[in-house]
Design a protein around this motif. Structure first.
Motif, PDB file in Angstrom:
ATOM      1  N   ASP A  97      86.783  82.136  72.909  1.00 46.90           N
ATOM      2  CA  ASP A  97      85.873  83.309  73.579  1.00 46.90           C
ATOM      3  C   ASP A  97      85.494  84.416  72.329  1.00 46.90           C
ATOM      4  OD1 ASP A  97      86.940  82.676  75.957  1.00 46.90           O
ATOM      5  OD2 ASP A  97      88.402  84.114  76.273  1.00 46.90           O
ATOM      6  N   GLU A 120     100.649  89.317  72.993  1.00 43.33           N
ATOM      7  CA  GLU A 120     100.875  89.751  74.450  1.00 43.33           C
ATOM      8  C   GLU A 120     101.231  88.789  75.303  1.00 43.33           C
ATOM      9  OE1 GLU A 120     100.051  91.796  78.255  1.00 43.33           O
ATOM     10  OE2 GLU A 120     100.523  92.594  76.039  1.00 43.33           O
ATOM     11  N   HIS A 121     100.919  87.569  75.341  1.00 47.01           N
ATOM     12  CA  HIS A 121     101.563  86.383  75.897  1.00 47.01           C
ATOM     13  C   HIS A 121     103.027  86.097  75.390  1.00 47.01           C
ATOM     14  CE1 HIS A 121     101.378  83.060  78.827  1.00 47.01           C
ATOM     15  NE2 HIS A 121     102.189  82.588  78.042  1.00 47.01           N
ATOM     16  N   ALA A 131      91.436  81.966  73.096  1.00 45.17           N
ATOM     17  CA  ALA A 131      91.091  83.398  72.727  1.00 45.17           C
ATOM     18  C   ALA A 131      90.174  83.237  71.495  1.00 45.17           C
ATOM     19  CB  ALA A 131      92.140  84.422  72.354  1.00 45.17           C
ATOM     20  N   ILE A 161      96.750  79.070  74.038  1.00 45.50           N
ATOM     21  CA  ILE A 161      96.245  80.242  74.631  1.00 45.50           C
ATOM     22  C   ILE A 161      95.516  81.001  73.515  1.00 45.50           C
ATOM     23  CG2 ILE A 161      96.648  82.636  75.421  1.00 45.50           C
ATOM     24  CD1 ILE A 161      99.158  81.182  76.999  1.00 45.50           C
ATOM     25  N   ASP A 188      96.208  89.442  68.988  1.00 47.29           N
ATOM     26  CA  ASP A 188      96.645  90.268  70.166  1.00 47.29           C
ATOM     27  C   ASP A 188      96.922  89.444  71.634  1.00 47.29           C
ATOM     28  OD1 ASP A 188      96.507  92.457  68.353  1.00 47.29           O
ATOM     29  OD2 ASP A 188      94.725  93.391  69.496  1.00 47.29           O
ATOM     30  N   VAL A 189      96.171  88.529  71.523  1.00 45.46           N
ATOM     31  CA  VAL A 189      96.327  87.869  72.684  1.00 45.46           C
ATOM     32  C   VAL A 189      97.683  86.768  72.782  1.00 45.46           C
ATOM     33  CG1 VAL A 189      95.599  85.470  74.143  1.00 45.46           C
ATOM     34  CG2 VAL A 189      94.126  87.510  73.502  1.00 45.46           C
ATOM     35  N   ALA A 239      97.475  80.619  82.052  1.00 44.66           N
ATOM     36  CA  ALA A 239      96.885  81.001  80.892  1.00 44.66           C
ATOM     37  C   ALA A 239      96.711  79.793  79.964  1.00 44.66           C
ATOM     38  CB  ALA A 239      97.881  81.981  80.086  1.00 44.66           C
ATOM     39  N   GLN A 281      91.476  89.959  67.718  1.00 45.43           N
ATOM     40  CA  GLN A 281      91.162  89.591  69.258  1.00 45.43           C
ATOM     41  C   GLN A 281      92.241  88.195  69.624  1.00 45.43           C
ATOM     42  OE1 GLN A 281      89.298  90.462  67.239  1.00 45.43           O
ATOM     43  NE2 GLN A 281      87.290  91.578  68.224  1.00 45.43           N
TER      44      GLN A 281
END
Length: 419
Positions: free
Chosen positions: A301, A48-49, A298, A294, A44-45, A71, A41
Motif C-alpha cells: 500500500d 495495531e493488529h 501495508a 498484514i 503502526d499497522v 485482514a 505506516q
C-alpha cells in the motif's frame, strides 16, 4: 534530481533514518539490497493488529478470528494486485523467497505428482545462471541430486550480463524448468526475461523468476512477464521479515503436491490418507505468518501510494549519480554494468589492494555508512570474476545524493588509511 519526488518527506516516514550513531554520526543506510528499512505506516499497522485484532486465522468462529482472517486475506488481495496476478488464489504466503523457490523445486520429480510437466529424472535438465543467489542455486542442486537430472547454467559476460550466445544449446527439449534472477543482487543487472522465456516456451519448459530484487524497485506484472512462477521476499519491500510470496499459475499450483503437511492445508483427514485444500491454502500448513502478511500488505500500500514509476525514476537518477561519482575514486572497479541500461540501483565494487571487510568496517566506524561486504550469497558469481568478495551499495526510495557523497568521501578516507 527530479523535482516530482519528495525524498525528504519520504525519509520522515522511516524512523531509523533520523537516528544518530555513536559520536553523533548520522546513519547513511546503503544496504537495502540486503533488507529495506520500515516506514511508520507498516509498523503502526502491525502494532495495531497485534494489540487489538490478533487471533489465529481460518476456523475461529469469534470476532477476533474473523477480523484476523479478513485482514490476512485482504493482504493476499493487495499483493495479488501489486504484482498483477490474475487471481488472489495464485498468491502463496511463505516465510521468505528461499522457501518459495524450494516449494517449486519440491514439486518436480515428486513421485506423488504424475503431471508430465513436473516429471524429472536422468536425462532431464534444469537451467539456472551463474549470477544467482544461493537460494536459486541450492534447491536445484538438491533436486538434481534427488532425481538424477542434470543442472546447467547460463554464464555471465565480463560486463555482468547474462550470456545468451548459447541459449539454444543450453535450453533444449530436455529442459524441464529454467529458473533465473530477474534483477541481480550483486550486479544490478536486469535480465532479458522475454528472450529466455521465448526459448523455454519453444521447447516446452517452465520458467521461474527470483524477483526478490525487482519487486521492491520496479513495477512487476506477472501477467505481462508471462512466466510460470515468481518468488519474492517481504523484508526487501519495506515490509517485515518472516514473510515471502510465491506466485504461480493457478493450474500449475493445483498440479503440485503439498510442500508441508499439517493444519489448515487439508480438506479432510483419515488415519490412512488425506485430501487437500485447493491452492493457495494447500501450501500454507500450520499457523501462517499472520501479522507479517498484514504488514506486507501495508508495505505494498505504501509503495503504491508513492508510485512505482516515481520510485524507478528516483533510483535511476541515484544510480547514475553513484556510477559517475565512484569513477572518481582511484583503484575502484565496479563489478557489473557501467551504464544505466537494464540495471537497477545496486552497485558492487572492489578497491585495489583493500579487502571489502576493511572497507565496510571503516565506512561504518568513521562515517556511519552502512554497506554490505562479502559474496552476498552469490559465491559462484564472485568466483567467475576471480574475486573473493565485493563491497555493495544498494539504493532505495529514501536515499539521497548526499548519502552517495558520504560514501565517496568515506572511500577516499579508506584509501588514505591503507596508503
Amino acid at each position: 534530481m527530479n523535482t516530482g519526488f519528495d525524498v525528504e518527506r519520504i525519509r520522515k516516514d522511516f524512523p531509523v533514518l533520523s537516528r544518530e550513531l555513536s559520536g553523533g554520526r548520522p546513519l547513511v543506510y546503503l544496504d537495502s539490497g540486503n533488507s529495506a528499512q520500515k516506514p511508520t505506516q507498516v509498523i503502526d499497522v502491525m502494532r495495531e493488529h497485534l494489540a487489538m485484532h490478533y487471533s489465529n486465522v481460518g476456523r475461529a468462529m469469534h470476532a477476533l478470528g474473523a477480523e484476523s482472517t479478513e485482514a490476512y486475506e485482504n493482504a493476499r488481495d493487495k499483493i495479488a494486485a501489486f504484482v498483477g496476478a490474475p487471481s488472489r488464489d495464485e498468491i502463496v504466503f511463505t516465510k521468505n523467497a528461499s522457501e518459495a523457490l524450494n516449494l517449486v523445486a519440491y514439486g518436480f520429480g515428486n513421485p506423488t505428482n504424475d503431471d508430465p510437466r513436473f516429471r524429472l529424472g536422468p536425462g532431464d535438465e534444469i537451467v539456472i545462471s551463474e549470477m544467482e543467489h544461493h537460494s536459486n542455486i541450492v534447491p536445484w542442486q538438491l533436486l538434481a541430486q534427488r532425481t538424477g537430472a542434470t543442472l546447467k547454467w547460463f554464464s555471465v559476460t565480463d560486463e555482468g550480463r547474462l550470456d545468451l550466445s548459447n541459449l539454444e544449446e543450453l535450453v533444449t527439449e530436455r529442459t524441464k524448468i529454467v529458473s533465473i534472477v530477474h534483477q541481480s543482487n550483486v550486479l544490478g543487472t536486469v535480465n532479458p526475461v522475454a528472450e529466455v522465456l521465448a526459448r523455454a516456451r519453444q521447447v516446452g519448459a517452465l520458467m521461474m523468476l527470483d524477483a526478490s530484487q525487482s519487486v521492491p524497485h520496479q513495477q512487476v506484472d506477472v501477467a505481462a512477464l508471462g512466466v510460470d512462477f515468481l518468488a519474492f521476499t517481504g523484508h526487501k519491500v519495506v515490509g517485515p521479515s518472516g514473510i515471502g510470496v510465491l506466485w504461480g499459475r493457478g493450474e500449475l499450483l493445483e498440479a503440485m503436491p503439498p510442500f508441508m503437511g499439517g493444519g489448515e492445508m487439508i480438506e479432510a483427514v483419515w488415519m490412512d490418507h488425506s485430501t487437500y485444500a485447493p491452492a493457495p491454502h494447500k501450501f500454507e500448513a500450520g499457523t501462517p505468518p499472520i501479522v507479517e502478511a498484514i504488514g506486507l500488505g501495508a508495505a505494498v500500500d505504501y509503495l503504491s501510494a508513492i508510485g512505482m514509476d516515481a520510485i524507478v525514476r528516483h533510483e535511476r537518477e541515484l544510480t547514475g549519480y553513484a556510477l559517475g561519482a565512484l569513477r572518481e575514486v582511484p583503484g575502484l572497479r565496479v563489478i557489473g554494468p557501467q551504464s544505466l541500461d537494464r540495471r537497477g540501483g545496486t552497485v558492487s565494487f572492489t578497491l585495489e589492494g583493500i579487502h571489502p571487510h576493511d572497507v565496510g568496517q571503516i565506512l561504518d566506524d568513521n562515517f556511519g555508512v552502512a554497506v554490505r561486504v562479502g559474496h552476498h550469497c552469490a559465491r559462484p558469481l564472485h568466483l567467475r570474476f576471480g574475486i573473493p568478495a565485493t563491497t555493495r551499495a544498494s539504493f532505495y526510495l529514501y536515499n539521497t545524493p548526499a548519502e552517495i557523497d558520504a560514501l565517496v568521501r568515506g572511500l577516499h578516507h579508506v584509501q588514505k588509511v591503507f596508503a
